[in-house]
Scaffold this motif. Structure first.
Motif, PDB file in Angstrom:
ATOM      1  N   MET A   1      -6.304  -2.194   0.833  1.00 50.32           N
ATOM      2  CA  MET A   1      -7.973  -3.319   0.791  1.00 50.32           C
ATOM      3  C   MET A   1      -9.015  -3.276   1.657  1.00 50.32           C
ATOM      4  SD  MET A   1      -8.159  -6.035  -1.760  1.00 50.32           S
ATOM      5  CE  MET A   1      -9.786  -7.372  -1.623  1.00 50.32           C
ATOM      6  N   ALA A   2      -7.421  -3.885   3.148  1.00 49.34           N
ATOM      7  CA  ALA A   2      -8.548  -4.067   4.106  1.00 49.34           C
ATOM      8  C   ALA A   2      -9.533  -3.079   4.496  1.00 49.34           C
ATOM      9  CB  ALA A   2      -7.134  -4.726   5.497  1.00 49.34           C
ATOM     10  N   ILE A   3      -8.442  -1.035   4.114  1.00 54.88           N
ATOM     11  CA  ILE A   3      -9.115  -0.717   5.364  1.00 54.88           C
ATOM     12  C   ILE A   3     -10.375  -0.058   4.429  1.00 54.88           C
ATOM     13  CG2 ILE A   3      -8.842   2.015   5.195  1.00 54.88           C
ATOM     14  CD1 ILE A   3      -6.138   1.316   5.456  1.00 54.88           C
ATOM     15  N   GLY A   4     -10.198  -0.241   2.918  1.00 52.75           N
ATOM     16  CA  GLY A   4     -12.062  -0.309   2.054  1.00 52.75           C
ATOM     17  C   GLY A   4     -12.880  -0.981   2.580  1.00 52.75           C
ATOM     18  N   LEU A   5     -12.479  -2.349   2.542  1.00 54.09           N
ATOM     19  CA  LEU A   5     -13.829  -2.926   3.130  1.00 54.09           C
ATOM     20  C   LEU A   5     -13.719  -3.181   4.658  1.00 54.09           C
ATOM     21  CD1 LEU A   5     -12.517  -6.350   1.810  1.00 54.09           C
ATOM     22  CD2 LEU A   5     -14.498  -5.130   0.822  1.00 54.09           C
ATOM     23  N   GLY A   6     -13.007  -2.229   4.942  1.00 51.95           N
ATOM     24  CA  GLY A   6     -13.279  -1.871   7.007  1.00 51.95           C
ATOM     25  C   GLY A   6     -14.206  -1.006   7.297  1.00 51.95           C
ATOM     26  N   ALA A   7     -14.447   0.110   5.783  1.00 52.41           N
ATOM     27  CA  ALA A   7     -15.190   0.983   5.675  1.00 52.41           C
ATOM     28  C   ALA A   7     -16.762   0.727   6.249  1.00 52.41           C
ATOM     29  CB  ALA A   7     -15.152   2.089   4.596  1.00 52.41           C
ATOM     30  N   CYS A   8     -17.054  -0.319   5.170  1.00 48.34           N
ATOM     31  CA  CYS A   8     -18.661  -1.415   5.467  1.00 48.34           C
ATOM     32  C   CYS A   8     -19.359  -1.639   6.869  1.00 48.34           C
ATOM     33  CB  CYS A   8     -18.611  -2.808   4.415  1.00 48.34           C
ATOM     34  SG  CYS A   8     -18.312  -2.516   3.081  1.00 48.34           S
ATOM     35  N   ASP A   9     -18.335  -2.130   7.911  1.00 54.03           N
ATOM     36  CA  ASP A   9     -18.632  -2.173   9.357  1.00 54.03           C
ATOM     37  C   ASP A   9     -18.228  -1.050  10.136  1.00 54.03           C
ATOM     38  OD1 ASP A   9     -19.142  -4.218  11.250  1.00 54.03           O
ATOM     39  OD2 ASP A   9     -17.137  -4.754  12.002  1.00 54.03           O
ATOM     40  N   PRO A  10     -20.047  -0.851  11.184  1.00 52.91           N
ATOM     41  CA  PRO A  10     -19.447  -0.215  11.769  1.00 52.91           C
ATOM     42  C   PRO A  10     -18.487   0.387  13.367  1.00 52.91           C
ATOM     43  CG  PRO A  10     -21.822   0.085  11.514  1.00 52.91           C
ATOM     44  CD  PRO A  10     -20.947  -1.503  10.674  1.00 52.91           C
ATOM     45  N   LEU A  31      -3.582   8.397  10.473  1.00 56.28           N
ATOM     46  CA  LEU A  31      -3.522   6.859   9.904  1.00 56.28           C
ATOM     47  C   LEU A  31      -3.501   7.200   8.083  1.00 56.28           C
ATOM     48  CD1 LEU A  31      -5.019   4.020  11.384  1.00 56.28           C
ATOM     49  CD2 LEU A  31      -3.138   4.782  11.169  1.00 56.28           C
ATOM     50  N   SER A  32      -4.369   8.192   8.280  1.00 58.44           N
ATOM     51  CA  SER A  32      -4.449   8.661   6.376  1.00 58.44           C
ATOM     52  C   SER A  32      -2.798   9.545   6.271  1.00 58.44           C
ATOM     53  CB  SER A  32      -5.385   9.237   5.730  1.00 58.44           C
ATOM     54  OG  SER A  32      -6.888   8.757   6.067  1.00 58.44           O
ATOM     55  N   ASP A  33      -2.547  10.434   7.028  1.00 63.80           N
ATOM     56  CA  ASP A  33      -1.190  11.131   7.233  1.00 63.80           C
ATOM     57  C   ASP A  33       0.104  10.113   6.874  1.00 63.80           C
ATOM     58  OD1 ASP A  33      -3.125  13.347   7.299  1.00 63.80           O
ATOM     59  OD2 ASP A  33      -2.348  13.987   9.731  1.00 63.80           O
ATOM     60  N   HIS A  34       0.029   8.870   6.842  1.00 62.79           N
ATOM     61  CA  HIS A  34       0.600   8.431   7.167  1.00 62.79           C
ATOM     62  C   HIS A  34       1.275   7.840   6.013  1.00 62.79           C
ATOM     63  CE1 HIS A  34       2.518   8.312  11.492  1.00 62.79           C
ATOM     64  NE2 HIS A  34       1.453   8.134  11.572  1.00 62.79           N
ATOM     65  N   ILE A  35      -0.049   7.146   5.744  1.00 66.72           N
ATOM     66  CA  ILE A  35      -0.205   6.512   4.203  1.00 66.72           C
ATOM     67  C   ILE A  35       0.167   7.782   3.165  1.00 66.72           C
ATOM     68  CG2 ILE A  35      -1.825   6.067   2.673  1.00 66.72           C
ATOM     69  CD1 ILE A  35      -3.999   4.371   4.942  1.00 66.72           C
ATOM     70  N   ALA A  36      -0.397   9.092   3.004  1.00 68.70           N
ATOM     71  CA  ALA A  36      -0.204  10.232   2.388  1.00 68.70           C
ATOM     72  C   ALA A  36       1.838   9.798   1.925  1.00 68.70           C
ATOM     73  CB  ALA A  36      -0.871  11.708   2.727  1.00 68.70           C
ATOM     74  N   THR A  37       2.331   9.910   3.443  1.00 66.87           N
ATOM     75  CA  THR A  37       3.805  10.017   3.656  1.00 66.87           C
ATOM     76  C   THR A  37       3.865   9.706   2.740  1.00 66.87           C
ATOM     77  OG1 THR A  37       2.902  11.185   5.484  1.00 66.87           O
ATOM     78  CG2 THR A  37       5.072  10.542   4.958  1.00 66.87           C
ATOM     79  N   PHE A  40       3.359   9.449  -1.186  1.00 67.97           N
ATOM     80  CA  PHE A  40       3.975  11.100  -1.310  1.00 67.97           C
ATOM     81  C   PHE A  40       5.371  11.422  -1.437  1.00 67.97           C
ATOM     82  CE2 PHE A  40      -0.937  12.107  -1.516  1.00 67.97           C
ATOM     83  CZ  PHE A  40      -0.768  11.633  -2.857  1.00 67.97           C
ATOM     84  N   ASP A  41       5.617  10.669  -0.759  1.00 68.80           N
ATOM     85  CA  ASP A  41       7.684  10.350  -0.140  1.00 68.80           C
ATOM     86  C   ASP A  41       7.885  11.738   0.308  1.00 68.80           C
ATOM     87  OD1 ASP A  41      10.266   9.643   0.342  1.00 68.80           O
ATOM     88  OD2 ASP A  41      11.036  10.429  -1.873  1.00 68.80           O
ATOM     89  N   SER A  42       7.193  12.605   1.061  1.00 71.16           N
ATOM     90  CA  SER A  42       6.731  13.834   1.818  1.00 71.16           C
ATOM     91  C   SER A  42       6.395  13.612   2.765  1.00 71.16           C
ATOM     92  CB  SER A  42       5.928  15.026   1.121  1.00 71.16           C
ATOM     93  OG  SER A  42       6.086  15.238  -1.042  1.00 71.16           O
ATOM     94  N   ASP A  43       6.826  14.751   3.568  1.00 75.13           N
ATOM     95  CA  ASP A  43       6.020  14.552   5.134  1.00 75.13           C
ATOM     96  C   ASP A  43       4.750  15.946   5.153  1.00 75.13           C
ATOM     97  OD1 ASP A  43       5.691  14.892   8.002  1.00 75.13           O
ATOM     98  OD2 ASP A  43       7.107  16.728   8.246  1.00 75.13           O
ATOM     99  N   CYS A  44       3.309  14.670   5.468  1.00 80.16           N
ATOM    100  CA  CYS A  44       2.093  14.977   5.414  1.00 80.16           C
ATOM    101  C   CYS A  44       1.481  14.935   6.733  1.00 80.16           C
ATOM    102  CB  CYS A  44       1.411  14.091   3.586  1.00 80.16           C
ATOM    103  SG  CYS A  44       2.321  14.187   2.141  1.00 80.16           S
ATOM    104  N   SER A  45       0.456  15.388   6.539  1.00 74.97           N
ATOM    105  CA  SER A  45      -0.121  15.723   8.118  1.00 74.97           C
ATOM    106  C   SER A  45      -1.108  17.137   7.786  1.00 74.97           C
ATOM    107  CB  SER A  45       0.445  16.771   8.850  1.00 74.97           C
ATOM    108  OG  SER A  45       0.367  16.640  10.271  1.00 74.97           O
ATOM    109  N   ILE A  46      -2.474  16.820   8.432  1.00 73.95           N
ATOM    110  CA  ILE A  46      -3.475  17.540   8.082  1.00 73.95           C
ATOM    111  C   ILE A  46      -3.503  18.545   9.491  1.00 73.95           C
ATOM    112  CG2 ILE A  46      -4.292  16.323  10.670  1.00 73.95           C
ATOM    113  CD1 ILE A  46      -6.434  17.356   7.204  1.00 73.95           C
TER     114      ILE A  46
END
Length: 105
Positions: A1-10, A31-37, A40-46
């Protein structure tokens, strides 16, 4: 939730971008890769998508992971890399127009 609210402030956006950059430099994952990992209980990386692979990869055992890493290393060894004006460019086939002095070992 904090990440979503943080998108409002530059300022928060800049802080999240900086944290993601630091994470990427040290772990090859944003950070998004870590959250996706985690999600999804998988190894995710851009980086996987940059290499034409699926974003998330799932390995059942450590042996499967080692085999995938060995295969990726073998494919990297088959590339031909050359110094260019902006850095280093790699190809799957040798560049017949490049001089041998430009080749990166």
């Amino acid at each position: 939730m904090a990440i979503g609210l943080g998108a409002c402030d530059p300022a928060s956006q800049a802080m999240m971008a900086g944290a993601s950059l630091v994470s990427f430099v040290h772990t090859d994952k944003t950070l998004s890769d870590h959250i996706a990992t985690w999600a999804f209980d998988s190894d995710c990386s851009i980086l996987y998508t940059a290499n034409g692979e699926p974003y998330c990869q799932r390995f059942e055992t450590e042996e499967d992971r080692r085999a995938a890493e060995a295969e990726a290393a073998a494919q990297t060894a088959q590339t031909h890399c050359y110094r260019t004006l902006g850095g280093i460019t790699c190809y799957r086939e040798p560049d017949t127009m490049a001089s041998s002095q430009a080749r990166v070992q």
